[in-house]
Design a protein around this motif. Sequence first.
Motif, PDB file in Angstrom:
ATOM      1  N   GLY A 101     -19.901   8.118   6.788  1.00 51.83           N
ATOM      2  CA  GLY A 101     -19.346   7.345   5.677  1.00 51.83           C
ATOM      3  C   GLY A 101     -19.194   8.178   4.414  1.00 51.83           C
ATOM      4  O   GLY A 101     -18.150   8.180   3.777  1.00 51.83           O
ATOM      5  N   GLU A 134     -21.026  -1.244   4.861  1.00 53.90           N
ATOM      6  CA  GLU A 134     -20.394  -0.934   6.147  1.00 53.90           C
ATOM      7  C   GLU A 134     -21.416  -1.022   7.265  1.00 53.90           C
ATOM      8  O   GLU A 134     -21.120  -1.462   8.370  1.00 53.90           O
ATOM      9  CB  GLU A 134     -19.771   0.472   6.117  1.00 53.90           C
ATOM     10  CG  GLU A 134     -18.844   0.760   7.300  1.00 53.90           C
ATOM     11  CD  GLU A 134     -19.555   1.176   8.558  1.00 53.90           C
ATOM     12  OE1 GLU A 134     -18.957   1.073   9.644  1.00 53.90           O
ATOM     13  OE2 GLU A 134     -20.717   1.609   8.501  1.00 53.90           O
ATOM     14  N   HIS A 196     -13.897  10.577   8.647  1.00 55.21           N
ATOM     15  CA  HIS A 196     -15.229  10.198   9.135  1.00 55.21           C
ATOM     16  C   HIS A 196     -15.692  11.227  10.162  1.00 55.21           C
ATOM     17  O   HIS A 196     -14.865  11.852  10.818  1.00 55.21           O
ATOM     18  CB  HIS A 196     -15.164   8.801   9.778  1.00 55.21           C
ATOM     19  CG  HIS A 196     -16.463   8.048   9.745  1.00 55.21           C
ATOM     20  ND1 HIS A 196     -17.500   8.318  10.612  1.00 55.21           N
ATOM     21  CD2 HIS A 196     -16.892   7.033   8.940  1.00 55.21           C
ATOM     22  CE1 HIS A 196     -18.513   7.500  10.337  1.00 55.21           C
ATOM     23  NE2 HIS A 196     -18.170   6.714   9.318  1.00 55.21           N
ATOM     24  N   HIS A 363     -15.251   0.831  12.295  1.00 58.07           N
ATOM     25  CA  HIS A 363     -15.212   1.446  10.957  1.00 58.07           C
ATOM     26  C   HIS A 363     -14.506   0.477  10.023  1.00 58.07           C
ATOM     27  O   HIS A 363     -13.752  -0.391  10.476  1.00 58.07           O
ATOM     28  CB  HIS A 363     -14.431   2.771  10.985  1.00 58.07           C
ATOM     29  CG  HIS A 363     -15.091   3.836  11.788  1.00 58.07           C
ATOM     30  ND1 HIS A 363     -16.217   4.489  11.358  1.00 58.07           N
ATOM     31  CD2 HIS A 363     -14.802   4.346  13.006  1.00 58.07           C
ATOM     32  CE1 HIS A 363     -16.587   5.374  12.270  1.00 58.07           C
ATOM     33  NE2 HIS A 363     -15.749   5.307  13.282  1.00 58.07           N
TER      34      HIS A 363
HETATM   35 ZN   LIG Z   1     -19.659   5.108   9.038  1.00 46.47          ZN
END
Ligand SMILES: [Zn+2]
Length: 416
Positions: A101, A134, A196, A363
């Motif tokens: 992230g 997230e 990512h 994601h």
């Molecule tokens: Zn992530």
Amino acid sequence: MTHATGGSNLRVDGEALWTDLMETARFGGTPKGGIKRLTLTAEDRQVRDWFVKACEDLGCAVSCDSMGNLFARRPGRDDSLPPITMGSHLDTQPTGGKFDGILGVLGGLAVLRALREAGHVTRHPIELINWTNEEGSRFTPPMMCSGVFAGVFTEQEVLDKRDRAGLRFGEELEAIGYRGEEICGRHPLAAYFELHIEQGPILEAEDRTIGAVAGVQGMRWYEVTVRGRDAHAGSTPMPLRHDTLLASARMIAALAEVARAHAPGVGTVGLIENRPNSNNVVPGETFFTVDIRHPDDGVVAAMEAAFQARFRAIAEAGGVTLEIVPIWDAPAVHFDPACVAMVADAAREAGFDPRPIVSGPGHDAAYVARVAPTAMIFVPCKDGLSHNEEESITQADAQAGANVLLGAILRADAAF
Ligand SMILES: [Zn+2]
């Protein structure tokens, strides 16, 4: 190592990117070199404060929506256009690494820095986004606030979520000072790109630097209960048994065969409970979970039909009954082909051969894809390891990923 991007000589400063990664790793840093930065904690506030200041220092205006999603905006020539955006998340798992992230957010910061230092003015505004929660570790489910943004969850249901200590999401968001005025989701995006780490082993195994992510695979979960009859292990002849653990073992093996027959599909039994679970009792009830995934929903459906047929045949042969309950179905996500092509082109221009890849994990981009043209860029991580304090990437790969992000942003600025 530097790489040209976007038909220009713009490139990110890899040293500065690495310095940012190491500096922000202090907020929630663990003795083992990882990060514990759960969403809406003091550490989350600290890294957000750092992020806001870093973006403002680059001449960006930072806004915050009602879910705490942050948008750092660099004006374009035509500010009436919706922004070309990039981003990811700064929260981590309880024993998270320094890159999951974070690379996507700080890689975006490196892109903003490169644009500023080159004096390059884009046509669209460019925005860098930090999505709230997230990870879904403190408040479940994951990808919660990109989910609200995309209309998957309502704002109220998320505000009412509670962590295991009973604290409410809404109050915790207020407490760190990041409940903004703008209503979440009322923020049109021209396009969204997320850099990512892969969190898997493919790029490293194939010695590739850049994955051009085509989408996120479809996933279905089931709970399976096999029922037979408890019986004495000494006195019950083999042909007269209704052994649910034996039948379940055959089902688990059959699931793996079904997955292999539908490559690159995957099938997993990760949880099993056996009753009465006694060394001299033939088991009379066994419960287990099934997780199947494939990039194509049609193949997921075929895998479902195939494993259920195999399970039924095994149950019948073993003299046991079978109950299969579907508990979750997440359809496959297909990113925007034009955006995926921009990532691949940017990678080639930077000197890399992009590896087409489908994401195993979810994601923020998977939800954002519902409301804006979206694509992702993967870079390798050591041993495919993630959600682990030992998560590791190289500075060169971080820089490469950010340069491809920059190239994709410039392409999108020209195309949309
Ligand atoms: Zn992530």
